[in-house]
Structures are given as C-alpha cells and as structure tokens.
Design a protein around this motif. Structure first.
Motif, mmCIF file in Angstrom:
data_model
loop_
_atom_site.group_PDB
_atom_site.id
_atom_site.type_symbol
_atom_site.label_atom_id
_atom_site.label_comp_id
_atom_site.label_asym_id
_atom_site.label_seq_id
_atom_site.Cartn_x
_atom_site.Cartn_y
_atom_site.Cartn_z
ATOM 1 N N ALA A 9 0.875 -1.139 -0.061
ATOM 2 C CA ALA A 9 0.072 0.066 0.098
ATOM 3 C C ALA A 9 0.977 1.237 0.183
ATOM 4 N N MET A 10 2.013 1.379 0.834
ATOM 5 C CA MET A 10 2.804 2.351 0.719
ATOM 6 C C MET A 10 3.516 2.623 -0.379
ATOM 7 N N LEU A 11 3.823 1.131 -1.001
ATOM 8 C CA LEU A 11 4.528 1.432 -2.414
ATOM 9 C C LEU A 11 3.629 2.055 -3.479
ATOM 10 N N ALA A 12 2.313 1.909 -3.470
ATOM 11 C CA ALA A 12 1.505 2.226 -4.501
ATOM 12 C C ALA A 12 1.411 3.948 -4.060
ATOM 13 N N LEU A 13 1.188 4.150 -2.983
ATOM 14 C CA LEU A 13 1.216 5.531 -2.632
ATOM 15 C C LEU A 13 2.353 6.337 -3.172
ATOM 16 N N ALA A 14 3.652 5.738 -2.826
ATOM 17 C CA ALA A 14 5.019 6.048 -3.431
ATOM 18 C C ALA A 14 4.953 6.456 -4.847
ATOM 19 N N ILE A 15 4.335 5.510 -5.501
ATOM 20 C CA ILE A 15 4.404 5.589 -7.162
ATOM 21 C C ILE A 15 3.480 6.966 -7.461
ATOM 22 N N ILE A 16 2.313 6.898 -6.965
ATOM 23 C CA ILE A 16 1.269 7.855 -7.165
ATOM 24 C C ILE A 16 2.007 9.106 -6.733
ATOM 25 N N THR A 17 2.534 9.470 -5.818
ATOM 26 C CA THR A 17 3.160 10.789 -5.424
ATOM 27 C C THR A 17 4.206 10.886 -6.425
ATOM 28 N N GLU A 18 5.147 9.989 -6.791
ATOM 29 C CA GLU A 18 6.248 10.333 -7.685
ATOM 30 C C GLU A 18 5.687 10.493 -9.173
ATOM 31 N N VAL A 19 4.763 9.987 -9.690
ATOM 32 C CA VAL A 19 4.083 10.197 -10.727
ATOM 33 C C VAL A 19 3.373 11.508 -10.743
ATOM 34 N N THR A 20 2.604 11.974 -9.665
ATOM 35 C CA THR A 20 2.035 13.207 -9.687
ATOM 36 C C THR A 20 3.180 14.292 -9.664
ATOM 37 N N GLY A 21 4.409 13.918 -9.146
ATOM 38 C CA GLY A 21 5.647 14.811 -9.000
ATOM 39 C C GLY A 21 6.070 14.977 -10.166
ATOM 40 N N SER A 22 6.176 14.002 -11.012
ATOM 41 C CA SER A 22 6.632 14.174 -12.451
ATOM 42 C C SER A 22 5.719 14.846 -13.349
ATOM 43 N N ILE A 66 9.146 -2.604 -9.102
ATOM 44 C CA ILE A 66 7.667 -2.334 -9.337
ATOM 45 C C ILE A 66 7.672 -0.940 -9.352
ATOM 46 N N TRP A 67 8.467 -0.021 -8.614
ATOM 47 C CA TRP A 67 8.064 1.560 -8.747
ATOM 48 C C TRP A 67 8.491 1.889 -10.166
ATOM 49 N N ALA A 68 9.692 1.369 -10.614
ATOM 50 C CA ALA A 68 10.179 1.772 -11.949
ATOM 51 C C ALA A 68 9.104 1.655 -12.891
ATOM 52 N N GLY A 69 8.629 0.251 -13.226
ATOM 53 C CA GLY A 69 7.741 -0.285 -13.907
ATOM 54 C C GLY A 69 6.234 0.255 -13.921
ATOM 55 N N VAL A 70 5.952 0.586 -12.737
ATOM 56 C CA VAL A 70 4.359 0.927 -12.570
ATOM 57 C C VAL A 70 4.432 2.503 -12.559
ATOM 58 N N GLY A 71 5.597 3.025 -12.431
ATOM 59 C CA GLY A 71 5.712 4.382 -12.403
ATOM 60 C C GLY A 71 5.923 4.826 -14.163
ATOM 61 N N ILE A 72 6.615 3.872 -14.943
ATOM 62 C CA ILE A 72 6.773 4.604 -16.125
ATOM 63 C C ILE A 72 5.547 4.141 -16.884
ATOM 64 N N ILE A 73 4.647 3.225 -16.550
ATOM 65 C CA ILE A 73 3.260 3.045 -17.241
ATOM 66 C C ILE A 73 2.354 4.169 -16.804
ATOM 67 N N LEU A 74 2.133 4.615 -15.574
ATOM 68 C CA LEU A 74 1.566 5.601 -15.346
ATOM 69 C C LEU A 74 1.693 6.866 -15.727
ATOM 70 N N THR A 75 3.092 7.298 -15.750
ATOM 71 C CA THR A 75 3.598 8.676 -16.262
ATOM 72 C C THR A 75 3.518 8.720 -17.846
#
Length: 114
Positions: A9-22, A66-75
C-alpha cells in the motif's frame, strides 16, 4: 494489518506521489514556476520517504522494479491523456514488456516476500 500488505500500500502511494511529482515537473517549466516547482520537491520527498519505509519489508530490487515499472506506465498514461503526447508502436511494446516484467516478478518470484 499484515506488513506485506502495508508495504505494498505504501509502495502504491509512493508511486502515485512520484507520478504526480513528475506531472508537476512538466508544469514547473524547468523550475521557473514556484508552485509547481514546490509541488515537485514536496511530492518527491514524500515518494522517497515512502519508498524508504517499503524497503524495510520488500527487498530493494523488487520494490524498485515495481516502482519503476508501474511509474513508467502511469507516467506514460499521464503524458498521453493529459499532455496529449503520442506513443508509437515501439513505445507501447516497450511498456507492455515492462508490465510483463512486473507481473513475472510479482506472480512467480519468491523474492517479493509474499
């Protein structure tokens, strides 16, 4: 709550905040606009703090994959839907390969901690 579930859950939130930051990174126009620039800094700090908590439970290599993969997709999705940046076939194929890698890690690897 199970520590693994909390870590994911924290990883998902970290990814969402990173994508939002991007996303705000684009809006900051090279850090020339104050509020979008401030949002980038705050969101990336939150994202990295959350990631630092995640790696207490999930191995760094797995969490970062996971961070990088999901982050790339969402970004890429944000770029496509919000900024109207087109993706060509090789880009979509590459994203599909990233998704495949994340799925293989999560479904078949014993390294994930689940």
């Amino acid at each position: 709550m199970n520590p693994i579930y909390m870590a994911y859950a924290m990883l998902a939130l970290a990814i969402i905040t990173e994508v939002t930051g991007s996303t705000f990174l684009v809006k900051s126009e090279g850090f020339t606009k104050f509020w979008p620039s401030a949002a980038v800094v705050v969101l990336f700090c939150i994202a990295f703090y959350l990631l630092s908590q995640v790696i207490k439970v999930i191995p760094l290599g797995i969490a970062y994959a996971i961070w990088a993969g999901v982050g790339i997709i969402l970004t890429a999705a944000v770029g496509y839907f919000i900024f109207k940046q087109n993706l060509d076939l090789p880009a979509m194929l590459g994203i599909a390969l990233i998704v495949s890698g994340v799925l293989v890690i999560n479904l078949f690897s014993n390294s994930t901690g689940h």
